[in-house]
Design a protein around this motif. Sequence first.
Motif, PDB file in Angstrom:
ATOM      1  N   PRO A 183       0.811  -1.221   0.000  1.00 34.70           N
ATOM      2  CA  PRO A 183       0.000   0.000   0.000  1.00 34.70           C
ATOM      3  C   PRO A 183       0.845   1.272   0.000  1.00 34.70           C
ATOM      4  N   THR A 184       2.147   1.137   0.205  1.00 37.09           N
ATOM      5  CA  THR A 184       3.039   2.287   0.137  1.00 37.09           C
ATOM      6  C   THR A 184       3.335   2.546  -1.337  1.00 37.09           C
ATOM      7  N   GLN A 185       2.714   3.580  -1.882  1.00 31.50           N
ATOM      8  CA  GLN A 185       2.793   3.876  -3.311  1.00 31.50           C
ATOM      9  C   GLN A 185       3.054   5.359  -3.497  1.00 31.50           C
ATOM     10  N   LEU A 186       3.909   5.680  -4.455  1.00 31.90           N
ATOM     11  CA  LEU A 186       4.272   7.073  -4.724  1.00 31.90           C
ATOM     12  C   LEU A 186       3.508   7.579  -5.942  1.00 31.90           C
ATOM     13  N   PRO A 187       3.020   8.809  -5.880  1.00 30.55           N
ATOM     14  CA  PRO A 187       2.250   9.334  -7.016  1.00 30.55           C
ATOM     15  C   PRO A 187       3.113   9.493  -8.255  1.00 30.55           C
ATOM     16  N   SER A 188       2.480   9.329  -9.396  1.00 29.67           N
ATOM     17  CA  SER A 188       3.116   9.675 -10.652  1.00 29.67           C
ATOM     18  C   SER A 188       3.200  11.191 -10.714  1.00 29.67           C
ATOM     19  N   ILE A 189       4.156  11.680 -11.455  1.00 32.61           N
ATOM     20  CA  ILE A 189       4.291  13.120 -11.665  1.00 32.61           C
ATOM     21  C   ILE A 189       4.469  13.337 -13.158  1.00 32.61           C
ATOM     22  N   GLY A 190       3.753  14.299 -13.686  1.00 31.24           N
ATOM     23  CA  GLY A 190       3.892  14.586 -15.108  1.00 31.24           C
ATOM     24  C   GLY A 190       3.151  15.853 -15.473  1.00 31.24           C
ATOM     25  N   CYS A 191       2.994  16.037 -16.777  1.00 28.08           N
ATOM     26  CA  CYS A 191       2.246  17.189 -17.272  1.00 28.08           C
ATOM     27  C   CYS A 191       0.784  17.023 -16.906  1.00 28.08           C
ATOM     28  N   ASN A 192       0.145  18.147 -16.592  1.00 31.37           N
ATOM     29  CA  ASN A 192      -1.278  18.061 -16.282  1.00 31.37           C
ATOM     30  C   ASN A 192      -2.058  17.650 -17.527  1.00 31.37           C
ATOM     31  N   ILE A 193      -3.173  16.962 -17.329  1.00 32.25           N
ATOM     32  CA  ILE A 193      -4.074  16.691 -18.441  1.00 32.25           C
ATOM     33  C   ILE A 193      -4.547  18.036 -18.960  1.00 32.25           C
ATOM     34  N   LYS A 194      -4.570  18.174 -20.265  1.00 29.74           N
ATOM     35  CA  LYS A 194      -4.965  19.436 -20.890  1.00 29.74           C
ATOM     36  C   LYS A 194      -6.481  19.476 -21.008  1.00 29.74           C
ATOM     37  N   TRP A 195      -7.118  20.024 -19.968  1.00 26.55           N
ATOM     38  CA  TRP A 195      -8.575  20.079 -19.903  1.00 26.55           C
ATOM     39  C   TRP A 195      -9.115  21.099 -20.895  1.00 26.55           C
ATOM     40  N   LYS A 196     -10.253  20.790 -21.465  1.00 22.29           N
ATOM     41  CA  LYS A 196     -10.944  21.766 -22.316  1.00 22.29           C
ATOM     42  C   LYS A 196     -11.414  22.915 -21.436  1.00 22.29           C
TER      43      LYS A 196
END
Length: 192
Positions: free
Chosen positions: A171-184
């Motif tokens: 259950p010890t999990q690190l978040p992904s990091i990246g570009c934000n989803i490009k929301w409309k």
Amino acid sequence: MVLVPSTMLPLGTPAPGFSLPEPHTGRIVSLSDFDGAPALLVAFLCNHCPYVKHIADHLAAVAGRFRTDGAAVVGINSNDATTHPEDDAENMKREVEWRGYTFPYLFDETQEVAKAYRAACTPDFFLFDADRRLVYRGQFDSSRPGSEEIVTGRDLRVAMRAVLAGEEPSPTQLPSIGCNIKWKLGNEPDWW
């Protein structure tokens, strides 16, 4: 480019349904198409993000191995293609061929699937067990563009091996990091 982490959807969450077009083949792919697979990886990707590009070739290889082991894999692009035309359906077809993706790469034009999964960035990974309950969400590995760390997919591979062995991932999990989803414009989720 705005860097954001995964929202870290609660473990145990049921996989939200979807039915989306696959530009490369022209068919519609649904969550139910993966019934019977002991594990399902849903990866939110896009074509232009440097964080996706950083892992894309390795992801293609790792996903191929997952599929050989019986797991199902699906990629979803939810970016607004009007503001980011490099993420449109035609470029998705080219990306599949160039990267050698052996999994369906779907276009979420309405962005409703990204909202249902609370996907925030690219890449963003969601691993479900045979009952389609979320058992892993987070990073591919700790490598990032410009870092000296080698891309291995370690975090995701360890979680997938556990699921395929009938075990719970840590259950010890690190978040992904990246570009934000490009929301409309005007379509941003309420949690954004």
